[in-house]
Design an enzyme around this catalytic site. Structure first.
Site, PDB file in Angstrom:
ATOM      1  CD  GLU B 143      -6.553   5.599   2.204  1.00 18.80           C
ATOM      2  OE1 GLU B 143      -6.200   6.760   1.971  1.00 18.80           O
ATOM      3  OE2 GLU B 143      -5.772   4.662   2.266  1.00 18.80           O
ATOM      4  CG  HIS B 212      -0.393   0.368  10.798  1.00 24.68           C
ATOM      5  ND1 HIS B 212       0.505   1.395  10.789  1.00 24.68           N
ATOM      6  CD2 HIS B 212      -0.627   0.070   9.500  1.00 24.68           C
ATOM      7  CE1 HIS B 212       0.812   1.709   9.553  1.00 24.68           C
ATOM      8  NE2 HIS B 212       0.148   0.920   8.747  1.00 24.68           N
TER       9      HIS B 212
END
Lengths: 330, 407
Positions: B143, B212
């Site tokens: 990322e 998440h």
């Protein structure tokens, strides 16, 4: 001169000098076209100068004046120039490598998606030995090799990351070996010899330009001064410093030129004098340049100043005349 | 740009359907000029209110129409047209993205599984086949580096859309987002623009676990130089996506995991939503409820109950998380004098906290009561369904808060 100005209080903060490593910058950047990009670290003054940023602009930036290349907003560690395609100047190590990868990606994109067939711009990413233990380095080596991006990763291995010896920080200190692990050639070169660096640079840049992919070049070099002007530099062994001082790239090149009758002493002295004049002129220019005004504070935060939002009166804040004067509340 | 509270068109009947194949929110055509919102309450077979946003199960439920009498608007007729097409929220995002990619060849997408896989939430479905592997780039799982790569590409002339598979993963890209994305325009003295869009689903889902279920808007909000927007309906999802891509500023577009299957009729023609404006969902007189993203639906559900109890809440979807649209919000505060903020961020340091401070600073004189801010609990989101339900704000809490506020 930078150091002198620093100690006289003309500039503050962190200033990182490049003495001793000049061969790397010159050897690589002087081979580039204007459209090629260079990404560097906080030790970026010389990369900026090599790429073509005027000395006046660099010195003004160091002094924090509006005439600096970044209007005084970047400083020593953030030299940028859109005209000369210098993409910075990054303070955190490793931060610039993904940006360089992105610039290389643009070059490939322009050639393959936008169909600009003659776009063969190359990007050079300069960084140090400490960065080679950072995740961003490895992630970008992977991506660059994967997509065959036109980039050259140049490691300026000066053996020291502030006070951390490269040998104490790295499991396998031979950085050039990490290139083949990702599928790109890894070359080691004596970074104190500008002609050797240039020869290696030529192959690496040609390889990138032809679309064959990235190269990892490790330049073994040395910084004669401390990490920054705030670093007392007590940790490094004087014998090591003497060893490399004897290999000063500038004196070595001078010797080479004279021995091979490529230039005379007189010509070289004239160049020296010219450089001194340029530096003096830069300092004078920077000294006389104005400090940024209050109204500059909020400019450039957003490319589109509507990003400051809509005020309680229904108008965009940037339309408020007090906003540009710097007196409006944001 | 001007204020957008105008009257809403008359409510039309929706024929109740008892055989809903999948849970979808049905909303009529909306325009920001003449806002009309009709929510649908989905009732579980055991009689308890369902939050109505889990699109994973099949349930048979009756639809209850909103019986609120609404003010008529002069231009209502034009917006009640049958033109436009029905679309799900993730399809609206994809439509917006595709239209922008058609319009400008420099727009490209980067992210994990955006290409061949079509996006983990199908937002980039079909784009790789149409535009090629380089324009819809499948990145390795890095990322920080591919966000930095997007920033470098943006600096050198492209307009990338970087997808975080889940917003939480962008925590790994915080270095690049804070240092480079937000700051480089400034530190380069305005030389380089970074027209990047960073988007992804965030928020508390259906038992996705703590990591998440993060709400990154509260972490990113301090970064100078970026804009943040949150979409909540297919209409504004497409509009904000397009506006974000066209904007020269770096924009972070927050989507919500549970809202991807919302269905709405959106116009056929090209439109964008202003990045800095808030959306008037339901005009009212008694209390201003400020919300965004998924909590909008909890608020609208609570609004049903409140209306039945005789309250008239004004609901504003703030949409622009940074900067706040203080004009729309201010006008509302000046009208109702009471503010309730309902958000999904955590209590500490969330968007609600900043909004409370901003309203107090700017509109203190107009407030009749302290601002009430309902946020999620300061806990890592638990896995257990019951615990997770108690972490986020539920409609019943909203109703109680309004009743307290309006005493």
């Amino acid at each position: 001169m930078c150091a002198q100005m620093y100690y006289r209080g003309k500039m503050f903060g962190f200033v990182h000098l490049y003495n001793g490593q000049e061969a790397v910058s010159t050897g690589f950047i002087k081979l580039l076209k204007k459209e090629d990009s260079v990404v560097s670290t906080y030790r970026d003054h010389v990369h900026a100068l090599s790429k073509g940023v005027p000395a006046r602009a660099v010195m003004s930036e160091l002094f924090g004046k509006t005439t600096g290349c970044c209007r005084g907003q970047g400083g020593s560690m953030h030299m940028f120039s859109k005209e000369h395609n210098l993409l910075g100047g990054f303070a955190f190590i490793g931060e610039g490598i993904p940006v360089a990868t992105g610039a290389a990606f643009t070059s490939k994109y322009r050639r393959e998606v936008l169909k600009e067939a003659d776009c063969d711009h190359v990007t050079l990413a300069f960084f140090g030995d400490g960065t080679c233990n950072n995740g961003q380095f490895f992630e970008c080596l992977n991506m660059a090799a994967l997509w065959k991006l036109p980039i050259v990763f140049v490691v300026e291995n000066n053996l020291w990351a502030i006070g951390m010896s490269h040998l104490r920080a790295t499991s396998d200190p031979q950085i050039y070996k990490k290139g083949p692990a990702f599928g790109m050639p890894g070359i080691h070169v004596n970074g104190m010899d500008v002609l050797k660096v240039r020869a290696v640079a030529q192959t690496a840049i040609a390889r990138a330009r032809s679309g064959e992919g990235p190269t990892l070049v490790e330049c073994e070099t040395y910084r004669f001064r401390g990490h920054s002007l705030a670093d007392p530099d007590e940790l490094r062994d004087p014998a090591e410093k003497a060893h490399y001082a004897a290999r000063d790239p500038i004196t070595a090149l001078k010797k080479y030129l004279i021995e091979n009758n490529l230039a005379t002493e007189v010509e070289l002295k004239a160049i020296d004098k010219k450089i001194e004049e340029v530096v003096e002129d830069a300092v004078e220019f920077a000294d006389e340049s104005p400090h940024p005004t209050r109204s500059q504070l909020l400019e450039n935060v957003f490319a589109d100043p509507k990003g400051f939002g809509i005020g309680p009166d229904g108008r965009y804040r940037c339309e408020d005349p007090k906003f540009t004067e710097g007196t409006a509340q944001v | 740009m001007a204020a957008i509270f105008q009257g809403v068109g008359a409510a039309t009947a929706l024929s109740p359907s008892n055989s809903i194949a999948s849970k979808k929110f049905q909303l009529p055509t909306r325009r920001s000029v003449s806002a009309r919102k009709r929510g649908i309450v989905l009732v579980r077979s055991d009689g308890s209110l369902n939050l109505g946003l889990n699109s994973r199960g099949r349930r048979d439920q009756p639809l209850i129409t909103n019986a609120v009498a609404t003010k008529s608007d002069g231009s209502a007729a034009s917006t009640a047209s049958k033109s436009g097409h029905e679309i799900l929220l993730f399809e609206a995002l994809q439509e917006g993205l595709e239209e922008e990619m058609d319009r400008d060849p420099r727009v490209c997408v980067m992210g994990e599984d955006v290409g061949h896989y079509g996006g983990s939430y199908k937002v980039t479905k079909g784009l790789a086949e149409k535009f090629g592997d380089l324009r819809v780039l499948d990145t390795p799982i890095a990322e920080n580096s591919f966000t930095g790569m997007g920033i470098g590409a943006a600096m050198t002339g492209l307009r990338p859309v970087v997808e975080g598979m889940n917003m939480g993963f962008l925590l790994l890209a915080f270095n690049q987002i804070s240092n480079n994305c937000g700051m480089l325009h400034y530190t380069s003295g305005g030389q380089f623009t970074i027209p990047i869009v960073i988007r992804g689903p965030g928020g508390v889902g259906r038992q996705l676990g703590a990591e998440h279920s993060q709400r990154l808007e509260s972490y990113f909000q301090s970064i100078p130089g970026i804009q943040m927007v949150a979409c909540s309906t297919p209409y504004n999802a497409k509009g904000l996506m397009k506006a974000a891509i066209r904007s020269e500023n770096p924009v972070i577009l927050f989507e919500h995991v549970l809202l991807y299957n919302l269905k709405e009729r959106i116009p056929d023609e090209d439109y964008i939503c202003n990045l800095e404006e808030a959306e008037m969902v339901r005009p009212g007189e008694h209390v201003t409820i400020l919300t965004y993203s998924r909590m909008r639906y909890h608020v609208m559900q609570a609004a049903k109950t409140l209306v039945n109890k005789g309250y008239d809440p004004e609901v504003i979807d703030i949409r622009s998380l940074k900067p706040f649209d203080l004009y729309t919000i201010g006008n509302s505060v000046k009208k109702t004098h009471r503010v309730l903020i309902v958000e999904e961020c955590m209590r500490t340091g969330g968007i609600g906290a900043s909004l409370t401070a901003a309203i107090n600073e700017n509109f203190h004189d107009y407030l009749d009561a302290p601002i009430v801010c309902l946020s999620s609990q300061d806990v890592p989101t638990p896995y257990a369904g019951t615990l997770e339900e108690w972490t986020v704000v539920q409609p019943a809490q909203i109703v109680t808060a309004v009743e307290q506020l309006c005493k």
